[in-house]
Write an enzyme that holds these catalytic residues in place. Structure first.
Site, mmCIF file in Angstrom:
data_model
loop_
_atom_site.group_PDB
_atom_site.id
_atom_site.type_symbol
_atom_site.label_atom_id
_atom_site.label_comp_id
_atom_site.label_asym_id
_atom_site.label_seq_id
_atom_site.Cartn_x
_atom_site.Cartn_y
_atom_site.Cartn_z
ATOM 1 N N THR A 18 39.818 41.622 35.148
ATOM 2 C CA THR A 18 39.383 42.080 36.588
ATOM 3 C C THR A 18 37.987 43.026 36.592
ATOM 4 O O THR A 18 38.530 44.524 37.063
ATOM 5 C CB THR A 18 40.905 42.891 37.382
ATOM 6 O OG1 THR A 18 41.747 41.815 36.694
ATOM 7 C CG2 THR A 18 40.765 43.114 39.112
ATOM 8 N N HIS A 19 36.591 42.730 36.583
ATOM 9 C CA HIS A 19 36.144 43.734 36.943
ATOM 10 C C HIS A 19 35.177 43.562 38.203
ATOM 11 O O HIS A 19 35.072 44.197 39.384
ATOM 12 C CB HIS A 19 34.897 43.778 35.495
ATOM 13 C CG HIS A 19 35.490 44.417 34.215
ATOM 14 N ND1 HIS A 19 34.966 45.686 34.405
ATOM 15 C CD2 HIS A 19 36.224 43.872 33.695
ATOM 16 C CE1 HIS A 19 35.099 46.058 33.353
ATOM 17 N NE2 HIS A 19 36.402 45.617 33.026
ATOM 18 N N ASP A 118 28.023 46.982 36.984
ATOM 19 C CA ASP A 118 29.926 47.476 35.931
ATOM 20 C C ASP A 118 29.129 48.529 35.073
ATOM 21 O O ASP A 118 27.750 48.467 34.536
ATOM 22 C CB ASP A 118 30.514 46.263 35.784
ATOM 23 C CG ASP A 118 31.398 46.608 34.689
ATOM 24 O OD1 ASP A 118 32.182 46.098 35.433
ATOM 25 O OD2 ASP A 118 31.562 46.741 34.136
ATOM 26 N N GLU A 185 40.117 49.059 20.615
ATOM 27 C CA GLU A 185 40.044 48.229 19.795
ATOM 28 C C GLU A 185 38.475 48.823 19.163
ATOM 29 O O GLU A 185 37.909 49.139 18.368
ATOM 30 C CB GLU A 185 40.540 47.351 18.456
ATOM 31 C CG GLU A 185 39.926 46.213 19.624
ATOM 32 C CD GLU A 185 41.288 45.799 20.890
ATOM 33 O OE1 GLU A 185 40.960 44.572 21.097
ATOM 34 O OE2 GLU A 185 42.102 47.109 21.122
ATOM 35 N N SER A 303 55.278 37.173 38.142
ATOM 36 C CA SER A 303 54.019 36.137 38.112
ATOM 37 C C SER A 303 53.363 36.211 36.839
ATOM 38 O O SER A 303 52.898 36.385 36.325
ATOM 39 C CB SER A 303 53.370 37.373 39.198
ATOM 40 O OG SER A 303 51.658 36.619 39.417
ATOM 41 N N HIS A 345 51.046 44.537 31.174
ATOM 42 C CA HIS A 345 50.287 44.890 30.063
ATOM 43 C C HIS A 345 49.313 45.798 30.512
ATOM 44 O O HIS A 345 48.847 46.231 29.203
ATOM 45 C CB HIS A 345 49.284 43.201 30.316
ATOM 46 C CG HIS A 345 48.527 43.539 31.401
ATOM 47 N ND1 HIS A 345 48.276 43.867 32.295
ATOM 48 C CD2 HIS A 345 47.147 43.302 31.144
ATOM 49 C CE1 HIS A 345 47.777 43.958 33.230
ATOM 50 N NE2 HIS A 345 46.530 43.629 32.845
ATOM 51 N N TRP A 348 44.297 48.583 33.924
ATOM 52 C CA TRP A 348 43.681 49.876 34.739
ATOM 53 C C TRP A 348 43.981 49.851 36.360
ATOM 54 O O TRP A 348 44.887 51.123 36.822
ATOM 55 C CB TRP A 348 42.674 50.825 34.183
ATOM 56 C CG TRP A 348 42.186 51.393 35.089
ATOM 57 C CD1 TRP A 348 41.437 51.683 36.369
ATOM 58 C CD2 TRP A 348 42.850 52.932 34.691
ATOM 59 N NE1 TRP A 348 41.752 53.034 36.637
ATOM 60 C CE2 TRP A 348 42.240 53.730 36.246
ATOM 61 C CE3 TRP A 348 44.269 53.093 34.003
ATOM 62 C CZ2 TRP A 348 43.234 55.385 36.246
ATOM 63 C CZ3 TRP A 348 44.293 54.942 34.272
ATOM 64 C CH2 TRP A 348 44.222 55.711 35.526
ATOM 65 N N GLY A 368 41.746 45.540 24.551
ATOM 66 C CA GLY A 368 40.796 47.101 25.134
ATOM 67 C C GLY A 368 41.723 48.563 25.460
ATOM 68 O O GLY A 368 42.209 48.554 24.852
ATOM 69 N N GLN A 370 44.102 48.566 26.887
ATOM 70 C CA GLN A 370 45.363 48.436 27.625
ATOM 71 C C GLN A 370 46.924 49.343 27.025
ATOM 72 O O GLN A 370 47.650 50.641 27.787
ATOM 73 C CB GLN A 370 46.520 47.189 27.606
ATOM 74 C CG GLN A 370 45.539 46.341 28.465
ATOM 75 C CD GLN A 370 45.975 44.720 28.698
ATOM 76 O OE1 GLN A 370 45.705 44.490 27.435
ATOM 77 N NE2 GLN A 370 44.643 43.945 29.097
HETATM 78 N N1 UDP Z 1 47.462 40.864 40.549
HETATM 79 C C1 UDP Z 1 47.345 40.173 41.764
HETATM 80 N N2 UDP Z 1 48.545 39.580 41.503
HETATM 81 C C2 UDP Z 1 49.053 38.670 40.571
HETATM 82 C C3 UDP Z 1 48.832 39.211 39.517
HETATM 83 C C4 UDP Z 1 47.546 40.047 39.456
HETATM 84 O O1 UDP Z 1 47.385 40.558 42.598
HETATM 85 O O2 UDP Z 1 50.481 37.671 40.893
HETATM 86 C C5 UDP Z 1 45.738 41.803 40.743
HETATM 87 C C6 UDP Z 1 46.591 42.866 40.696
HETATM 88 O O3 UDP Z 1 47.200 43.562 41.524
HETATM 89 C C7 UDP Z 1 45.475 43.612 39.242
HETATM 90 C C8 UDP Z 1 44.593 42.617 39.016
HETATM 91 O O4 UDP Z 1 45.402 41.133 39.368
HETATM 92 O O5 UDP Z 1 44.838 44.945 40.921
HETATM 93 C C9 UDP Z 1 44.994 42.777 37.251
HETATM 94 O O6 UDP Z 1 43.922 44.042 37.167
HETATM 95 P P1 UDP Z 1 44.777 44.577 35.783
HETATM 96 O O7 UDP Z 1 43.532 46.270 35.890
HETATM 97 O O8 UDP Z 1 45.518 45.393 35.979
HETATM 98 O O9 UDP Z 1 44.657 43.479 34.576
HETATM 99 P P2 UDP Z 1 43.200 42.426 34.004
HETATM 100 O O10 UDP Z 1 43.612 40.815 35.111
HETATM 101 O O11 UDP Z 1 42.242 43.012 34.693
HETATM 102 O O12 UDP Z 1 43.944 42.803 32.874
#
Ligand code: UDP
Length: 451
Positions: A18-19, A118, A185, A303, A345, A348, A368, A370
């Site tokens: 999610t960048h 980024d 890591e 989800s 998980h 951020w 990462g 997390q």
């Molecule tokens: N997200 C969402 N609905 C879902 C699952 C995830 O809107 O059913 C969004 C969540 O709100 C967050 C992003 O996806 O903004 C996940 O970002 P995060 O940094 O937590 O994890 P990544 O996907 O980067 O590992």
């Protein structure tokens, strides 16, 4: 010095995790604040397609989507691991972006006056220098993770001399409750031969030379770390939480009826489950989580990435008190009063959104930053728990659910997250610090640099 007539900014997004989403959100907000500026948003075709569609049809004359190559060799069969895709992407990434930026200038018929990227993209420093334009780097994770990259050499030395992964990092301010084993890591790996650790290592050295470093965070959290970052990074600006600052302005799309379903539950009674954008914990852990939910009977909203039918027991899918969806409007779900715990998980964005909703976390980190985020939530802020042994077992999940939803400890967590929740909302108000920092950013990217 950048050409005075140019109002065109190129934005270089990282296409994984999610960048790109929060970055496009930031650009969208900037575009509202500076309507005379035009943006070219560069990422891979796949990333651009999903990011732009998630934001609705925002590609217009002011924000133009530019696709760059994904670096995959010809004939590459998709379906590979995320890590492989990333390694291919990183190979030659600077050149591909360079061409992309040139193409953007051509397409818009206007040179580039500023590069926003980024924060991973350390090579933009050189690009910006050559183009004589400012470089604004956007760090999409938390301040603690950022500091570990800036201090990567010190940490590496410490690991070499102490040899233990279990010792706390008490020589770093704000890290006395964090162990080496909790760090990303890429920061602790001995060898810098593999592409991603090497990439992040370089980032730690280049970032202090950006024109400005933005972070998706708010000033009031981790103040000692924030002030350290402030002293080491130029124009260090907290402009978060981006998902709340930007996303909240558009109505949530709730295709699977999560919010009305939550309306039917009493306060703090539901556990919300999401492991971010990927299928992350292995199937046997998901099965353990499912067993724990079945046994506890606690209402849950999950989800679920991937195929729930093939992966989750029938009993759970048919359990009246649960709801399994492929996607949930997470920001709003976590703000719903009926949600009392979040199994996460520890990405951020999820951490920030959990704070935004005042919901304590149960962390099952995957990779990462997390682990660091989950440990910080647990040991520093006191607003979450991690699972025994770091993985989900039936008994471990039941214990964690009991702690968060049914004990004094959980009550205390809720109180503590409530305090942070008030601060995060204050930062995001139109007069709050993040909004002020955002105005400062708008000035930086639109005004002359040589003053
Ligand atoms: N997200 C969402 N609905 C879902 C699952 C995830 O809107 O059913 C969004 C969540 O709100 C967050 C992003 O996806 O903004 C996940 O970002 P995060 O940094 O937590 O994890 P990544 O996907 O980067 O590992």
């Amino acid at each position: 010095h950048r050409p005075a007539t140019t109002n065109h900014i190129a934005v270089l997004a990282f296409p994984f995790g999610t960048h790109a989403m929060p970055l496009l959100g930031l650009v969208r907000k900037l575009s509202e604040a500076a309507p005379h500026v035009r943006f070219s948003f560069l990422s891979t075709a796949k990333s651009n397609a999903s990011t732009f569609s998630a934001w609705g049809s925002i590609e217009d004359d002011r924000i133009k989507r530019i696709d760059i190559g994904d670096g995959l060799p010809e004939g590459y069969v998709l379906g590979g691991k995320q890590g492989d895709l990333m390694e291919h992407f990183l190979e030659g990434v600077a050149e591909r972006f360079k061409h992309g930026v040139e193409a953007a200038a051509k397409e818009m018929g206007e040179g580039i006056g500023c590069l926003i990227s980024d924060a991973f993209y350390w090579f933009v420093e050189e690009m910006a220098e050559e183009m004589k334009v400012p470089w604004v780097a956007v760090w999409t994770s938390g301040p603690r993770a950022l500091l570990t990259h800036l201090d990567t050499d010190v940490i590496r030395e410490h690991i070499k001399s102490s040899g233990s992964r279990e010792k706390p990092l008490d020589f770093l301010p704000g890290f006395s409750e964090i162990r080496v084993a909790d760090l990303p890591e890429e920061v602790v790996t001995e060898s810098l031969d593999s592409p991603f650790p090497k990439f992040l290592y370089k980032m730690g050295h280049h970032l202090p030379r950006a024109t400005s470093v933005l972070i998706n965070c708010f000033e009031e959290i981790d103040k000692d770390i924030q002030s350290l970052l402030n002293s080491r990074l130029p124009n260090y600006l907290n402009v978060g939480p981006l998902s709340m600052l930007v996303l909240m302005q558009q109505p949530p799309s709730d295709d699977h009826g999560c919010l009305p379903w939550l309306d039917n539950h009493p306060p703090n009674s539901v556990v919300y489950i999401s492991f971010g954008g990927f299928l992350c914990p292995p199937p046997h852990e998901l099965a353990a989580l499912a067993d724990a939910l079945l046994e506890s009977g606690i209402p849950f909203l999950w989800s679920f990435r991937g195929n729930a039918e093939g992966s989750l027991p029938k009993g759970l899918r048919e359990m009246g008190s649960g709801k399994i969806v492929p996607w949930a409007p997470q920001v709003q779900v976590l703000m719903h009063s009926s949600v009392g715990a979040f199994v996460t998980h520890g990405g951020w964005n999820s951490v920030l959104e959990s704070i935004g909703g005042g919901v304590p976390m149960i962390g099952r980190p995957c990779f990462g930053d997390q682990r660091l985020n989950v440990k910080t939530a647990e040991n520093v802020w006191g607003i979450g728990v991690s699972l025994e042994g770091g993985v989900m077992t039936k008994s471990g999940v039941l214990k964690a659910l009991g702690q968060v939803l049914g004990s004094e400890e959980g009550k205390l967590m809720r109180e503590k997250v409530g305090i942070l929740q008030a601060l995060i909302h204050k930062a995001a108000e139109s007069t709050g610090a993040s909004s002020r920092n955002f105005s400062r950013l708008a000035e930086i990217v639109t005004k002359s640099w040589d003053q």
